[in-house]
Scaffold this active site. Structure first.
Site, short mmCIF file in Angstrom:
data_model
loop_
_atom_site.label_atom_id
_atom_site.label_comp_id
_atom_site.label_asym_id
_atom_site.label_seq_id
_atom_site.Cartn_x
_atom_site.Cartn_y
_atom_site.Cartn_z
N TYR A 1 -26.85 -5.38 6.47
CA TYR A 1 -27.28 -4.06 6.00
C TYR A 1 -26.34 -3.58 4.89
CZ TYR A 1 -30.55 -3.84 9.94
OH TYR A 1 -31.57 -4.09 10.84
N SER B 1 -38.71 -0.09 12.56
CA SER B 1 -39.66 0.67 11.73
C SER B 1 -40.73 1.35 12.60
CB SER B 1 -40.32 -0.21 10.68
OG SER B 1 -39.43 -0.53 9.64
N ALA C 1 -43.18 3.02 10.63
CA ALA C 1 -43.63 2.16 9.51
C ALA C 1 -42.84 2.49 8.24
CB ALA C 1 -45.13 2.30 9.30
N GLY C 2 -41.54 2.66 8.41
CA GLY C 2 -40.68 2.94 7.26
C GLY C 2 -40.94 4.31 6.64
N GLY C 3 -41.59 5.22 7.37
CA GLY C 3 -41.86 6.57 6.87
C GLY C 3 -43.34 6.81 6.63
N LYS C 4 -44.13 5.73 6.63
CA LYS C 4 -45.57 5.89 6.34
C LYS C 4 -46.30 6.65 7.45
CE LYS C 4 -46.38 2.32 3.00
NZ LYS C 4 -47.51 1.71 2.33
N1 LIG Z 1 -34.63 -6.54 13.05
C1 LIG Z 1 -35.20 -6.35 11.87
O1 LIG Z 1 -35.68 -7.29 11.22
C2 LIG Z 1 -35.27 -4.96 11.34
C3 LIG Z 1 -36.02 -4.68 10.17
C4 LIG Z 1 -36.07 -3.36 9.73
C5 LIG Z 1 -35.40 -2.35 10.43
N2 LIG Z 1 -34.65 -2.66 11.55
C6 LIG Z 1 -33.96 -1.61 12.35
O2 LIG Z 1 -34.87 -0.55 12.60
C7 LIG Z 1 -34.31 0.67 12.16
C8 LIG Z 1 -35.41 1.61 11.76
O3 LIG Z 1 -36.20 1.07 10.68
P1 LIG Z 1 -36.82 2.06 9.59
O4 LIG Z 1 -35.71 2.79 8.91
O5 LIG Z 1 -37.78 1.30 8.77
O6 LIG Z 1 -37.55 3.08 10.58
P2 LIG Z 1 -38.61 4.23 10.40
O7 LIG Z 1 -38.17 5.32 11.32
O8 LIG Z 1 -39.97 3.66 10.55
O9 LIG Z 1 -38.49 4.72 8.89
C9 LIG Z 1 -37.43 5.54 8.46
C10 LIG Z 1 -37.75 5.96 7.04
O10 LIG Z 1 -38.85 6.88 7.07
C11 LIG Z 1 -38.54 8.04 6.36
N3 LIG Z 1 -39.26 9.17 6.96
C12 LIG Z 1 -40.27 9.85 6.37
N4 LIG Z 1 -40.71 10.81 7.19
C13 LIG Z 1 -39.99 10.79 8.30
C14 LIG Z 1 -40.00 11.56 9.48
N5 LIG Z 1 -40.85 12.58 9.66
N6 LIG Z 1 -39.12 11.23 10.46
C15 LIG Z 1 -38.27 10.23 10.29
N7 LIG Z 1 -38.20 9.46 9.17
C16 LIG Z 1 -39.06 9.73 8.17
C17 LIG Z 1 -37.04 8.15 6.45
O11 LIG Z 1 -36.55 8.91 5.36
P3 LIG Z 1 -35.32 9.95 5.57
O12 LIG Z 1 -34.10 9.13 5.80
O13 LIG Z 1 -35.29 10.71 4.29
O14 LIG Z 1 -35.68 10.82 6.74
C18 LIG Z 1 -36.61 6.69 6.36
O15 LIG Z 1 -36.57 6.28 5.00
C19 LIG Z 1 -33.33 0.25 11.06
O16 LIG Z 1 -32.33 1.21 10.82
C20 LIG Z 1 -32.76 -1.00 11.65
O17 LIG Z 1 -31.76 -0.69 12.61
C21 LIG Z 1 -34.61 -3.94 12.00
#
Ligand SMILES: NC(=O)c1ccc[n+]([C@@H]2O[C@H](COP(=O)([O-])OP(=O)(O)OC[C@H]3O[C@@H](n4cnc5c(N)ncnc54)[C@H](OP(=O)(O)O)[C@@H]3O)[C@@H](O)[C@H]2O)c1
Length: 313
Positions: free
Chosen positions: A61, A216, A219-222
């Site tokens: 990361y 995610s 879905a990464g914010g979607k």
């Molecule tokens: N093992 C793997 O291959 C793998 C791959 C990907 C991720 N991960 C793990 O999974 C964790 C989460 O993944 P992710 O960051 O994609 O998760 P997520 O919670 O699906 O997406 C977070 C993203 O969504 C945005 N977002 C938009 N609206 C939001 C709302 N209402 N509430 C919260 N977030 C919102 C956030 O922006 P803001 O920050 O501006 O709120 C942030 O950029 C990572 O940190 C990592 O630890 C693992």
């Protein structure tokens, strides 16, 4: 936040985990600024204050910067460590060339052990609580991985082990070689990515008492208020119908779409643990509210039906 046991191991942690992938505010370590680092440290404190106790990292990361930022939080307040379960990952390498050569996977004993030692230094801890293999290495030799795990556990550097993005058959192959429990399989799972319901991952988690950590989960914010940056595989997700159903239900229940999308994951009897990825303190708190939100079977299926591209058979 309510505490749950992780897999069939000895550790327990908060119902939702906090993911540290976005802590640096950039994927490029040369773009780290003092402001970005301070924002990352604030996000960690917001997660601690909101009751998250499991923190998910990976060596890659921001090429180690996310672990370093987290380590600075612990350096400033060492007493925080006692209340945390720290997870990190290894097994993906990026050749160190600026032309962006593709990732490759490496589950050799040397790489697993060396990567763990580097993570410990960056995180400023003596022990990683859960050490995960990040993505299947096509050349995985289960006996060699088990030997690496054994060396790390005997030396006190790791408590428990897990995997990420493994198919059930790959979990089984490794579990036959490793004497201890594989406590987690961390995979993508959300209303926009339903594969674990169909591909045997959740079935295996139920059968083997493994915790499915859902990456995610929005879905990464979607599924939230918009995506900052998503993985290439997530770019084509069409979430319009799911968003509409979430909005209707959020209005009826007096809650938010985010909390509902996470509560949908929490409802599964396998004990899914969503990994919240926001770096915004208010959103980190908003997501924690999902732990207190219970969906009926009717509500769960309404969301599933809105999320599926084709009707249920
Ligand atoms: N093992 C793997 O291959 C793998 C791959 C990907 C991720 N991960 C793990 O999974 C964790 C989460 O993944 P992710 O960051 O994609 O998760 P997520 O919670 O699906 O997406 C977070 C993203 O969504 C945005 N977002 C938009 N609206 C939001 C709302 N209402 N509430 C919260 N977030 C919102 C956030 O922006 P803001 O920050 O501006 O709120 C942030 O950029 C990572 O940190 C990592 O630890 C693992």
């Amino acid at each position: 936040m309510q505490s749950v046991r992780i897999g069939s191991g000895a550790l327990s942690a908060s119902r939702l985990a906090y993911g540290c992938w976005r802590l640096a505010g950039t994927w490029d370590p040369t773009e780290l600024t003092p402001e970005r680092e301070a924002a990352g440290m604030r996000a960690v404190h917001a997660a601690i204050d909101a009751g998250y106790t499991l923190f998910d990292h990976a060596d890659i990361y921001c090429q180690g910067v996310c672990e370093t930022i987290f380590g600075r939080v612990l350096e400033a307040t060492p007493s925080l460590r006692a209340g945390m379960v720290i997870a990190t990952k290894c097994g993906i390498r990026r050749p160190n060339d600026p032309a962006g050569a593709p990732y490759r996977y490496d589950f050799s004993r040397e790489h697993i052990v060396a990567s763990c030692e580097q993570s410990l230094r960056r995180l400023r801890v003596e022990t990683v609580d859960i050490y995960q293999l990040h993505r299947p290495d096509y050349l995985m030799d289960p006996a060699e991985v088990a030997a690496a795990f054994d060396a790390l556990q005997r030396s006190g550097k790791v408590r428990e082990f897990g995997v990420s993005n493994f198919r059930p058959s790959q979990v089984t192959a490794l579990q036959r070689a490793w004497k201890g429990p594989l406590v987690v399989n961390q995979v993508e799972f959300s209303l926009a990515h339903l594969a674990p319901l169909e591909d045997g991952t959740l079935d295996q988690c139920l059968a083997e008492s493994m915790t499915l950590m859902a990456w995610s989960p929005l879905a990464g914010g979607k599924l939230g208020d918009g995506s900052r940056r998503v993985l290439p595989s997530q770019e084509g997700y069409d979430t319009a119908r799911i968003q509409a159903e979430l909005a209707t239900m959020a209005h009826a229940r007096g809650t938010t779409r985010t909390a509902l999308a996470l509560a949908w994951l929490l409802k599964h009897p396998a004990g899914v643990m969503p990994i919240v990825g926001s770096t915004d303190p208010a959103r980190i708190r908003e997501a924690a509210a999902a732990a207190d939100l219970s969906l009926s079977r009717e509500e769960w299926y309404r969301l599933l039906i809105a999320a599926r591209p084709v009707p249920l058979p």
